[in-house]
Write an enzyme that holds these catalytic residues in place. Structure first.
Site, mmCIF file in Angstrom:
data_model
loop_
_atom_site.group_PDB
_atom_site.id
_atom_site.type_symbol
_atom_site.label_atom_id
_atom_site.label_comp_id
_atom_site.label_asym_id
_atom_site.label_seq_id
_atom_site.Cartn_x
_atom_site.Cartn_y
_atom_site.Cartn_z
ATOM 1 C CG ASN A 89 -8.329 -5.409 14.635
ATOM 2 O OD1 ASN A 89 -8.124 -6.613 14.756
ATOM 3 N ND2 ASN A 89 -9.551 -4.904 14.516
ATOM 4 C CE1 TYR A 155 -7.963 -11.785 6.012
ATOM 5 C CE2 TYR A 155 -7.212 -14.057 6.285
ATOM 6 C CZ TYR A 155 -7.669 -12.869 6.828
ATOM 7 O OH TYR A 155 -7.821 -12.764 8.199
ATOM 8 C CE LYS A 159 -5.138 -10.586 8.023
ATOM 9 N NZ LYS A 159 -5.241 -9.373 8.847
ATOM 10 C CB THR A 190 -15.604 -11.373 14.523
ATOM 11 O OG1 THR A 190 -14.936 -11.959 13.398
ATOM 12 C CG2 THR A 190 -14.677 -11.353 15.727
HETATM 13 N N1 LIG Z 1 -12.404 -13.559 12.749
HETATM 14 C C1 LIG Z 1 -11.427 -14.408 12.490
HETATM 15 O O1 LIG Z 1 -11.642 -15.635 12.469
HETATM 16 C C2 LIG Z 1 -10.016 -13.894 12.234
HETATM 17 C C3 LIG Z 1 -8.965 -14.839 12.200
HETATM 18 C C4 LIG Z 1 -7.652 -14.385 11.997
HETATM 19 C C5 LIG Z 1 -7.403 -13.025 11.821
HETATM 20 N N2 LIG Z 1 -8.460 -12.138 11.843
HETATM 21 C C6 LIG Z 1 -8.145 -10.711 11.636
HETATM 22 O O2 LIG Z 1 -8.680 -9.961 12.707
HETATM 23 C C7 LIG Z 1 -8.889 -8.623 12.283
HETATM 24 C C8 LIG Z 1 -10.250 -8.146 12.776
HETATM 25 O O3 LIG Z 1 -11.259 -8.938 12.147
HETATM 26 P P1 LIG Z 1 -12.639 -9.321 12.865
HETATM 27 O O4 LIG Z 1 -12.665 -10.791 12.960
HETATM 28 O O5 LIG Z 1 -12.849 -8.492 14.052
HETATM 29 O O6 LIG Z 1 -13.636 -8.946 11.668
HETATM 30 P P2 LIG Z 1 -14.884 -7.964 11.554
HETATM 31 O O7 LIG Z 1 -15.788 -8.093 12.735
HETATM 32 O O8 LIG Z 1 -15.432 -8.209 10.196
HETATM 33 O O9 LIG Z 1 -14.214 -6.516 11.613
HETATM 34 C C9 LIG Z 1 -13.415 -6.029 10.583
HETATM 35 C C10 LIG Z 1 -13.165 -4.557 10.844
HETATM 36 O O10 LIG Z 1 -12.304 -4.047 9.827
HETATM 37 C C11 LIG Z 1 -12.885 -2.858 9.305
HETATM 38 N N3 LIG Z 1 -12.537 -2.702 7.888
HETATM 39 C C12 LIG Z 1 -12.645 -3.608 6.896
HETATM 40 N N4 LIG Z 1 -12.269 -3.091 5.730
HETATM 41 C C13 LIG Z 1 -11.919 -1.794 5.977
HETATM 42 C C14 LIG Z 1 -11.463 -0.717 5.182
HETATM 43 N N5 LIG Z 1 -11.274 -0.864 3.865
HETATM 44 N N6 LIG Z 1 -11.207 0.472 5.773
HETATM 45 C C15 LIG Z 1 -11.407 0.643 7.102
HETATM 46 N N7 LIG Z 1 -11.825 -0.345 7.915
HETATM 47 C C16 LIG Z 1 -12.088 -1.551 7.358
HETATM 48 C C17 LIG Z 1 -14.393 -3.035 9.481
HETATM 49 O O11 LIG Z 1 -15.030 -1.770 9.579
HETATM 50 P P3 LIG Z 1 -15.979 -1.091 8.475
HETATM 51 O O12 LIG Z 1 -16.674 -2.187 7.731
HETATM 52 O O13 LIG Z 1 -16.907 -0.239 9.294
HETATM 53 O O14 LIG Z 1 -15.062 -0.290 7.627
HETATM 54 C C18 LIG Z 1 -14.443 -3.740 10.835
HETATM 55 O O15 LIG Z 1 -14.421 -2.799 11.869
HETATM 56 C C19 LIG Z 1 -8.708 -8.622 10.770
HETATM 57 O O16 LIG Z 1 -7.446 -8.100 10.433
HETATM 58 C C20 LIG Z 1 -8.781 -10.090 10.407
HETATM 59 O O17 LIG Z 1 -8.093 -10.379 9.227
HETATM 60 C C21 LIG Z 1 -9.736 -12.532 12.059
#
Ligand SMILES: NC(=O)c1ccc[n+]([C@@H]2O[C@H](COP(=O)([O-])OP(=O)(O)OC[C@H]3O[C@@H](n4cnc5c(N)ncnc54)[C@H](OP(=O)(O)O)[C@@H]3O)[C@@H](O)[C@H]2O)c1
Length: 252
Positions: A89, A155, A159, A190
């Site tokens: 994720n 990005y 995706k 988030t």
């Molecule tokens: N929020 C939205 O609107 C949205 C919409 C569509 C899809 N998504 C997808 O949902 C997923 C989760 O995102 P979220 O919204 O929960 O965002 P978030 O709260 O910013 O969390 C992102 C997570 O990814 C980890 N991460 C980022 N870069 C990393 C790296 N290089 N190595 C290891 N871990 C890494 C971060 O941990 P650390 O910083 O501690 O490494 C954090 O735990 C992502 O794939 C995102 O693209 C989100």
């Protein structure tokens, strides 16, 4: 207890969707391996899970590195004896710039965090899942596969590429009862979601893209991950499942 005696890897577990899913998976009976780069956040989550009677181990590491994925699989086997579920994720918006201005380094790093990591995860998880079958789940987006957003070239490309990887993974994993699916998430409240919805105007714009006129809470995405992890979705593989409040059906 939908994940009773199951063992799950969750990446991106230090924040947002991954953190919420880790607690939910544990509550539903899974032992969890938690990955992200921020050790303090992971240790705090491990403590919270253990305080609720769950089992958790942490792997601090960057998902761009093959060794991180190897370590996650090894930790699952060493501490919990097997692997059943992988919620890959972790994600990152990366350098937000128009195509003509985005740096090559920034583009490549965004692809590495969001797409190459997805490949590396599957590469090391499939051999561990071959004996008993299992479920691999990704978090993809509407940005890329469905629509473009200015400043998000890398990005979006990552995706869209991730969806292709899911299709191939499902075909290759099928004979071993390894299911591979992705959640096509709409906007989620988030830290990442709040980066895009950073002003009242931008928040209203993002909410307005959704038929439900709001973005999701991380619990709503985590519940879908639980469904795809559990036996309730036993005949679903190769699916890119929209969990987007009707965003992809909305004409703005
Ligand atoms: N929020 C939205 O609107 C949205 C919409 C569509 C899809 N998504 C997808 O949902 C997923 C989760 O995102 P979220 O919204 O929960 O965002 P978030 O709260 O910013 O969390 C992102 C997570 O990814 C980890 N991460 C980022 N870069 C990393 C790296 N290089 N190595 C290891 N871990 C890494 C971060 O941990 P650390 O910083 O501690 O490494 C954090 O735990 C992502 O794939 C995102 O693209 C989100």
């Amino acid at each position: 207890m939908q994940l009773q005696d199951k063992v799950a890897i969750i990446t991106g577990a230090s924040s947002g969707i991954g953190r919420t899913a880790a607690k939910l998976f544990s509550k539903q009976g899974a032992s969890v391996v938690l990955n992200a780069r921020r050790e303090k956040e992971l240790s705090q989550l491990k403590s919270e899970i253990e305080a609720q009677g769950g089992k958790a181990e942490i792997v601090v590491g960057d998902v761009q590195l093959e060794s991180t994925h190897q370590q996650c699989v090894e930790t699952a086997i060493e501490h919990f004896g097997k692997l059943d579920v992988c919620f890959n994720n972790a994600g990152w918006l990366g350098e937000m710039n128009s195509v003509e201005d985005v740096s090559v380094e920034g583009f490549n790093e965004t692809i590495a965090v969001n797409l190459t990591s997805a490949f590396l995860a599957m590469k090391h998880q499939i051999p561990a899942l071959k004996n008993n079958g299992g479920s691999i789940i990704y978090t993809t987006s509407f940005v890329g596969p469905t629509m473009g957003m200015p400043g998000m070239a890398a990005y979006a490309a990552a995706k869209a590429g991730l969806n292709g990887l899911v299709h191939v993974g499902a075909i290759e994993g099928g004979e071993y009862n390894i299911r591979v699916n992705a959640i096509a998430s709409g906007g989620v409240d988030t830290p990442m979601g709040r980066t895009v919805a950073d002003t009242p105007e931008n928040k209203a714009f993002v909410e307005g893209l959704h038929a439900l006129k709001r973005i999701a809470q991380p619990e709503e995405i985590a519940e879908t991950a639980l469904f795809l992890a559990s036996g309730q979705s036993s005949f679903i593989t190769g699916a890119i499942l929209p969990v987007d409040g009707g965003l992809t059906k909305t004409k703005v």
